[in-house]
Design a protein around this motif. Structure first.
Motif, mmCIF file in Angstrom:
data_model
loop_
_atom_site.group_PDB
_atom_site.id
_atom_site.type_symbol
_atom_site.label_atom_id
_atom_site.label_comp_id
_atom_site.label_asym_id
_atom_site.label_seq_id
_atom_site.Cartn_x
_atom_site.Cartn_y
_atom_site.Cartn_z
ATOM 1 N N ARG A 175 4.320 7.958 0.286
ATOM 2 C CA ARG A 175 4.526 7.310 1.577
ATOM 3 C C ARG A 175 4.135 5.834 1.446
ATOM 4 O O ARG A 175 2.988 5.504 1.121
ATOM 5 N N VAL A 176 5.119 4.944 1.689
ATOM 6 C CA VAL A 176 4.858 3.509 1.617
ATOM 7 C C VAL A 176 4.357 3.044 2.979
ATOM 8 O O VAL A 176 5.065 3.169 3.979
ATOM 9 N N LEU A 177 3.141 2.523 3.017
ATOM 10 C CA LEU A 177 2.497 2.147 4.280
ATOM 11 C C LEU A 177 2.643 0.666 4.618
ATOM 12 O O LEU A 177 2.558 0.270 5.773
ATOM 13 N N ASP A 178 2.763 -0.175 3.579
ATOM 14 C CA ASP A 178 2.727 -1.626 3.807
ATOM 15 C C ASP A 178 3.526 -2.251 2.677
ATOM 16 O O ASP A 178 3.236 -1.968 1.509
ATOM 17 N N ASN A 179 4.528 -3.065 2.964
ATOM 18 C CA ASN A 179 5.374 -3.616 1.914
ATOM 19 C C ASN A 179 5.191 -5.110 1.746
ATOM 20 O O ASN A 179 5.735 -5.913 2.497
ATOM 21 N N ASN A 180 4.413 -5.486 0.730
ATOM 22 C CA ASN A 180 4.256 -6.899 0.398
ATOM 23 C C ASN A 180 4.976 -7.202 -0.909
ATOM 24 O O ASN A 180 4.677 -8.179 -1.573
ATOM 25 N N GLY A 181 5.912 -6.311 -1.252
ATOM 26 C CA GLY A 181 6.693 -6.513 -2.463
ATOM 27 C C GLY A 181 6.319 -5.527 -3.557
ATOM 28 O O GLY A 181 5.179 -5.115 -3.672
ATOM 29 N N ASN A 182 7.335 -5.130 -4.334
ATOM 30 C CA ASN A 182 7.147 -4.256 -5.497
ATOM 31 C C ASN A 182 6.624 -2.864 -5.152
ATOM 32 O O ASN A 182 5.629 -2.399 -5.718
ATOM 33 N N VAL A 225 10.179 15.382 -6.221
ATOM 34 C CA VAL A 225 9.596 14.114 -5.793
ATOM 35 C C VAL A 225 10.304 13.613 -4.541
ATOM 36 O O VAL A 225 11.524 13.548 -4.497
ATOM 37 N N ASP A 226 9.528 13.271 -3.538
ATOM 38 C CA ASP A 226 10.102 12.761 -2.289
ATOM 39 C C ASP A 226 9.384 11.472 -1.905
ATOM 40 O O ASP A 226 8.187 11.300 -2.190
ATOM 41 N N ALA A 227 10.104 10.552 -1.290
ATOM 42 C CA ALA A 227 9.465 9.303 -0.870
ATOM 43 C C ALA A 227 9.962 8.884 0.499
ATOM 44 O O ALA A 227 11.126 9.109 0.842
ATOM 45 N N GLU A 228 9.070 8.276 1.269
ATOM 46 C CA GLU A 228 9.480 7.703 2.545
ATOM 47 C C GLU A 228 8.894 6.319 2.657
ATOM 48 O O GLU A 228 7.710 6.126 2.374
ATOM 49 N N ILE A 229 9.766 5.377 3.048
ATOM 50 C CA ILE A 229 9.284 4.020 3.311
ATOM 51 C C ILE A 229 9.028 3.998 4.807
ATOM 52 O O ILE A 229 9.952 3.962 5.616
ATOM 53 N N LYS A 234 0.834 -1.207 0.000
ATOM 54 C CA LYS A 234 0.000 0.000 0.000
ATOM 55 C C LYS A 234 0.868 1.255 0.000
ATOM 56 O O LYS A 234 1.767 1.410 0.838
ATOM 57 N N VAL A 235 0.579 2.141 -0.959
ATOM 58 C CA VAL A 235 1.328 3.395 -1.061
ATOM 59 C C VAL A 235 0.350 4.541 -1.238
ATOM 60 O O VAL A 235 -0.606 4.426 -2.003
ATOM 61 N N VAL A 236 0.598 5.659 -0.543
ATOM 62 C CA VAL A 236 -0.237 6.837 -0.741
ATOM 63 C C VAL A 236 0.625 7.947 -1.344
ATOM 64 O O VAL A 236 1.790 8.114 -0.960
ATOM 65 N N ALA A 237 0.054 8.665 -2.330
ATOM 66 C CA ALA A 237 0.778 9.762 -2.969
ATOM 67 C C ALA A 237 -0.034 11.037 -2.857
ATOM 68 O O ALA A 237 -1.261 11.008 -3.000
ATOM 69 N N GLY A 238 0.660 12.157 -2.615
ATOM 70 C CA GLY A 238 -0.020 13.442 -2.539
ATOM 71 C C GLY A 238 0.708 14.448 -3.409
ATOM 72 O O GLY A 238 1.934 14.510 -3.393
ATOM 73 N N VAL A 283 12.091 -1.955 8.814
ATOM 74 C CA VAL A 283 12.329 -0.524 8.636
ATOM 75 C C VAL A 283 12.451 0.181 9.972
ATOM 76 O O VAL A 283 11.551 0.142 10.794
ATOM 77 N N GLU A 284 13.602 0.849 10.156
ATOM 78 C CA GLU A 284 13.802 1.615 11.381
ATOM 79 C C GLU A 284 13.360 3.047 11.137
ATOM 80 O O GLU A 284 13.644 3.600 10.087
ATOM 81 N N PRO A 285 12.665 3.668 12.088
ATOM 82 C CA PRO A 285 12.274 5.063 11.873
ATOM 83 C C PRO A 285 13.512 5.936 11.754
ATOM 84 O O PRO A 285 14.508 5.707 12.429
ATOM 85 N N GLY A 286 13.432 6.931 10.868
ATOM 86 C CA GLY A 286 14.570 7.821 10.702
ATOM 87 C C GLY A 286 14.553 8.453 9.331
ATOM 88 O O GLY A 286 13.586 8.282 8.586
ATOM 89 N N PRO A 287 15.603 9.173 8.974
ATOM 90 C CA PRO A 287 15.657 9.820 7.663
ATOM 91 C C PRO A 287 15.693 8.767 6.556
ATOM 92 O O PRO A 287 16.084 7.615 6.818
ATOM 93 N N PRO A 288 15.273 9.154 5.342
ATOM 94 C CA PRO A 288 15.199 8.177 4.245
ATOM 95 C C PRO A 288 16.532 7.451 4.031
ATOM 96 O O PRO A 288 17.589 8.079 3.995
ATOM 97 N N ASP A 289 16.460 6.119 3.917
ATOM 98 C CA ASP A 289 17.675 5.347 3.655
ATOM 99 C C ASP A 289 17.848 5.197 2.147
ATOM 100 O O ASP A 289 17.081 5.774 1.373
ATOM 101 N N GLU A 290 18.809 4.390 1.732
ATOM 102 C CA GLU A 290 19.108 4.325 0.294
ATOM 103 C C GLU A 290 17.922 3.809 -0.514
ATOM 104 O O GLU A 290 17.710 4.220 -1.654
ATOM 105 N N ASP A 291 17.107 2.927 0.062
ATOM 106 C CA ASP A 291 15.941 2.420 -0.675
ATOM 107 C C ASP A 291 14.923 3.528 -0.927
ATOM 108 O O ASP A 291 14.350 3.625 -2.012
ATOM 109 N N ALA A 292 14.698 4.348 0.089
ATOM 110 C CA ALA A 292 13.716 5.422 -0.058
ATOM 111 C C ALA A 292 14.218 6.474 -1.037
ATOM 112 O O ALA A 292 13.460 6.995 -1.855
#
Lengths: 307, 218, 269
Positions: free
Chosen positions: C139-146, C80-84, C56-60, C92-101
């Motif tokens: 904002r990525v809310l739930d990661n079940n892949g892709n 464009v900004d993204a946060e996982i 699940k991903v939400v975009a604004g 996923v540890e809370p904190g600033p965006p890592d390389e994946d994000a």
């Protein structure tokens, strides 16, 4: 002017919570527990002829949440909040376009009990609770920078303290319980919306708790800056926060024991007003708690009687 | 006089009143002001003078005597650290395993005891090879096993699949109809709190085997 | 989160891949069920939430005002900004965006920018002085892949349903819109995973932990490729890449239909 009735911008009664409060438990697949909450005013977008324009304008003066959104050549688009939908019937030309929620939308995920990070911060006596409240950049009118703000840090801490004693943390030594609340849409009362959802998410995760704590904001709105003509109201929305003499008190209540585990205030009130505010909070707590309970029970539609 | 009385079970959430009678306290309840309340979301029951709640959610906490399926996450000199799908780790000494294991190996073992901070000391380990490993909500495991292993036997007999169930929610399956057995277990997980499940599962497996037998395994 | 926990299942996935099957028996080129809802965030100028097989991903989308970049005084700015979110998985540890994000934000940015999906010259108030800043936040809310394809769908649906706010006295008038944001293109990613020699589309989380390599290809309707990102440390042959490009173009068209339907539904509801 004293004596002039204080009117809520969306037409609500003083003691009413906003018209739409919905909670769904167990919405995220990966989290141990989760909840999605919507808390706000359902707006109807209505297309209206210029002939009804004067009526709408007059209503807007009384209830500022009746708002003209767009003026086109063949009419105007007006937003009506749910408590005032009955007015739409009085318009000759009204054509409903769509409905949407103006309010708070929050996703809360709970992970835990889980291995503590960093390990040296773990306690041999109890689980460590972490609460992280964050707002999406698009949740507020002016795009918010993703960098954690001081406000988010304060809210996270106060929220954590509100929940700690309600949970039986001593049952899980050397572990961590994480609560993550992301506000994806905001319209006043986001911290209490997040907490109300967080309680559900914690129960959904199976964390043992004494009760399901409820969070809401109660306060005061006035017709004048000197606060001589005011009303104590439940659940202020954004328009109300900006009214003269507005006072907002977020609170967390453990419903069964009627105890406050969070209390904050912005404003200036008399002792009597404070009393009324606390009482109204306790009164509405049970109503909210019912919504929380139902969210958890709905997840299990059929109840077993035997086996 | 020896009629088996049906014990009423009802769905509760934290803070719900279980009883105000004098009872012994079972798991997941607490007392306040002489009344007994639920700590969790679950099925409440007052039976034989004991008030308890059977939880429907929650992570696995190691308990003495539990069979568990762990995954080797660290190889140490005296033995292995196993991930138990729990905030607490399990440790299996070398002598409790007849062969050498390595990272990622899946091992079924029994919890011998639990230390002061809940870490588990394990014994009687066996490496599981081949087959498939799934993870379900550990609170639903009793339902997968059933009274006197009735549900587990049903699953194994109908599908012909060998099924080893860990109390920690991990289940290892081996056999031809693993897909059907998997689906049946996930179905039990979803409907664990309902009645008439045994019949529905029997019907489900029979239908699935029939369908898959007709079509092909792809 | 320990990679070893995935090892057993990853092993099983690799064995099945050698026989040509996926662990959930999905056809190799089939996407999981997709649902998209637009217009869900009151304060956003465009928004969407996507559920792709549980991911699940939400975009604004939000418009602000600002100065143009010095080297493009005649263009608005796209950011464009993204946060996982730590909601999305126990790893996923809370904190600033890592390389994946950061990678996610940059590849979504590239697909929109390089395809010229948005005509930035149309977002100018006063050249060299005041332009619209077009923010796309994911904002990525739930990661079940892709999460790449899910984010791509969310960004596209949010942009396709976005409106440009009115400006009065060099200030944005909130909740009053001038016109819909016109898109020249709807760029969408199709992501493939390679496990052994088997190539499959829309990997689920278990497949991502088993895969040797990943290829994400953004396409637009006329069949052009507008962005490519290879992930993982495995490799692809030229033939495999050509195959994936062809499939991405086809899949992109199917996905575009889903986005357009969601935007239509959002208008009505």
């Amino acid at each position: 002017m004293s004596g002039e009735k204080v009117i809520r911008p969306d037409g609500r009664n003083y003691e009413d919570l906003r018209d739409t409060i919905r909670i769904e438990a167990g919405v995220l697949d990966r989290a141990d527990g989760s909840a999605y909450l919507e808390w706000g005013t359902t707006m109807k977008l209505v297309k209206v002829d210029k002939s009804d324009g004067k009526k709408v304008e007059k209503w807007s003066e009384t209830w500022p949440m009746i708002q003209t959104v767009e003026e086109t050549k063949d009419g105007i688009l007006v937003e009506f909040p749910k408590p005032l939908w009955h007015l739409i019937d009085e318009l000759k030309s009204a054509e409903e376009v769509k409905e949407y929620l103006r309010g708070n939308k929050v996703y809360v995920a709970v992970y835990g009990p889980r291995e503590p990070i960093p390990r040296h911060e773990a306690s041999p006596y109890r689980a460590i609770l972490r609460y992280r409240y964050t707002m999406s950049p698009f949740s507020v009118p002016e795009r918010k920078s993703p960098k954690p703000s001081r406000r988010e840090t304060e809210i996270s801490m106060v929220s954590r303290l509100a929940l700690e004693r309600v949970l039986f943390l001593e049952e899980f030594p050397m572990t961590m319980i994480d609560v993550f609340a992301e506000v994806i849409s905001a319209d006043a009362g986001t911290r209490v919306a997040a907490l109300t959802a967080a309680s559900v998410a914690l129960a959904d995760a199976g964390i043992p708790m004494r009760d399901i704590p409820v969070a809401l904001a109660v306060g005061r709105i006035c017709t004048d800056e000197d606060a001589t003509n005011c009303a104590i109201v439940a659940d202020l929305n954004k328009k109300e926060e900006d009214m003269p003499g507005a006072v907002d008190m977020p609170m967390v209540i453990v419903p069964r024991k009627e105890e406050f585990t969070l209390l904050q205030m912005d404003g200036r009130v008399t002792k009597e007003e404070l009393d009324q505010i606390l009482d109204l909070g306790l009164k509405k707590a049970k109503e909210l708690n019912k919504i929380q309970r139902e969210a958890l029970i709905r997840k299990y539609e059929r109840v077993t009687e035997n086996e | 006089m020896n009629e088996k009385t049906e014990v009423k079970r009802w769905l509760v959430v934290p803070g719900d009143l279980i009883t105000d009678q004098k009872v012994k306290l079972g798991p997941n309840v607490y007392v306040e002001g002489g009344k007994v309340y639920s700590k969790v979301v679950g099925l409440a029951e007052v039976k034989d003078g004991v008030a308890r709640v059977i939880p429907l959610e929650g992570r696995y906490i190691p308990k003495e005597g539990d069979p568990v399926i762990g995954i080797v996450v660290d190889v140490k000199i005296p033995g292995y650290d196993l991930d138990l799908n729990s905030p607490y780790l399990g440790f299996l000494p070398n002598e409790e395993l007849s062969e050498e294991a390595t990272y990622g190996d899946v091992i079924i073992a029994t919890v011998k005891n639990v230390d002061a901070v809940r870490n588990a000391l394990l014994e009687k380990g066996n490496i599981l090879r081949g087959g498939e490993l799934i993870t379900i909500n550990p609170k639903k495991v009793p339902r997968v096993i059933g009274k006197k292993r009735s549900m587990l036997n049903l699953l194994q007999n109908l599908t012909g699949v060998t099924i080893l169930v860990g109390a920690n929610g991990r289940i290892w399956l081996y056999g031809k109809n693993v897909d059907v057995a998997k689906e049946a277990i996930f179905k039990i997980e979803q409907e664990a709190h309902t009645s008439g499940l045994t019949d529905r599962i029997t019907k489900f497996i029979e239908e699935e085997l029939h369908e898959r037998g007709e079509g092909n395994q792809a | 989160m320990n990679e070893f926990i995935w090892e057993f299942t990853a092993d099983r996935i690799r064995k099945l891949a050698m026989k040509g099957f996926r662990i959930d028996r999905r056809p190799l080129l089939k996407y999981r069920p997709i649902s998209i809802e637009t217009g869900i965030i009151y304060n956003a100028d465009g928004s969407a939430i996507v559920n792709l097989g549980g991911t699940k991903v939400v975009a604004g989308v939000k418009f602000e005002l600002g100065q143009p970049y010095p080297d493009t005084p005649d263009k608005g700015a796209l950011l464009v900004d993204a946060e996982i979110l730590p909601h999305s998985s126990p790893a996923v540890e809370p904190g600033p965006p890592d390389e994946d994000a950061i990678e996610l934000a940059r590849i979504i940015d590239r697909s929109i920018r390089e395809s010229k999906a948005v005509d930035l010259t149309k977002l100018v108030i006063r050249e060299g002085e005041l332009v619209y800043l077009l923010f796309v936040d994911l904002r990525v809310l739930d990661n079940n892949g892709n999460i790449i394809d899910a984010s791509s769908l969310a960004a596209a649906a949010a942009l396709a349903s976005a409106q440009i706010p009115k400006v009065e006295d060099d200030q944005i008038v909130r909740h009053e819109y001038e016109r819909a944001l016109e898109l020249n293109e709807i760029p969408l990613y199709t992501t493939f995973a390679k496990i052994g020699k088997l190539i499959m589309v829309d990997p689920r989380i278990e497949e991502e932990h088993a895969m040797d390599a990943r290829m994400s290809i953004a396409t637009v309707d006329d069949g052009h490729v507008t962005a490519i990102q290879k992930g993982g440390n495995g490799s692809f042959t030229k033939g495999e890449i050509e195959f994936m490009i062809e499939e991405a173009i086809k899949k992109g068209r199917d996905l575009r239909k889903v986005v357009k339907e969601a935007v239509e539904d959002g208008r009505k509801n």
